[in-house]
Design an enzyme around this catalytic site. Structure first.
Site: not given
Ligand code: IDP
Ligand code: MG
Length: 148
Positions: A9, A49, A112, A115, A126
């Protein structure tokens, strides 16, 4: 052989962590089947997303993914989906275990770095979203007998 979609990202690109992160996947034995750098459009980010639409963090997440360049890749190998998720670590960088990509390099929940598809079915969807079929390259790794 299983394939998965990985996105480095905009924070990973801005922080110059692309090479460091790719090295971990290569060292594990995964094969790069496709690789490019893109400025994701809002439409692409929303499709990617879509499952999170309506959540409190959705708008911020779309802004983040469209804020700069993203490196998109397809990795291939045995159990590639689960292997990549394990190498990435859990979503919240603060909680992700040391030794994982997020555990070692991320502190934020949103920013983070990476993805990775969460199932082979979502990986197929995807990959089709981010790549045209002719952007995937097939070759037989010469060390396949050793890596499996
Ligand atoms: P993942 O990337 O570990 O699969 P997901 O729950 O699918 O996590 O969420 C997608 C992305 O959305 C995350 O990688 C992160 O960038 C963002 N995200 C998820 N939960 C939160 C939150 O509670 N606050 C802000 N951003 C979030
Ligand atoms: Mg996810």
């Amino acid at each position: 052989m299983q394939q998965t979609l990985i996105l480095l990202k905009p924070d990973a690109v801005q922080r110059r962590l692309v090479g460091t992160i790719l090295q971990r996947f290569e060292q594990k034995g995964l094969r790069i089947a496709a690789l490019k750098i893109v400025n994701a459009s809002r439409e692409l980010a929303e499709q990617h997303y879509a499952v999170h639409k309506g959540k409190p963090f959705y708008e911020s997440l779309i802004s983040f993914l469209t804020s700069g360049a993203t490196v998109a890749l397809v990795l291939e190998g045995r159990e590639a989906v689960a292997v990549c998720r394990n190498l990435m670590g859990t979503t919240d960088g603060a909680k992700a275990p040391p030794g994982t990509i997020r555990g070692d390099f991320a502190l934020s929940v949103q920013n983070n770095l990476i993805h990775g598809s969460d199932s082979p079915e979502n990986a197929a969807l995807e990959i089709a979203l981010w790549f045209k079929p002719n952007e995937l390259v097939s070759f037989a790794p010469v060390d396949a007998n050793w890596i499996g």
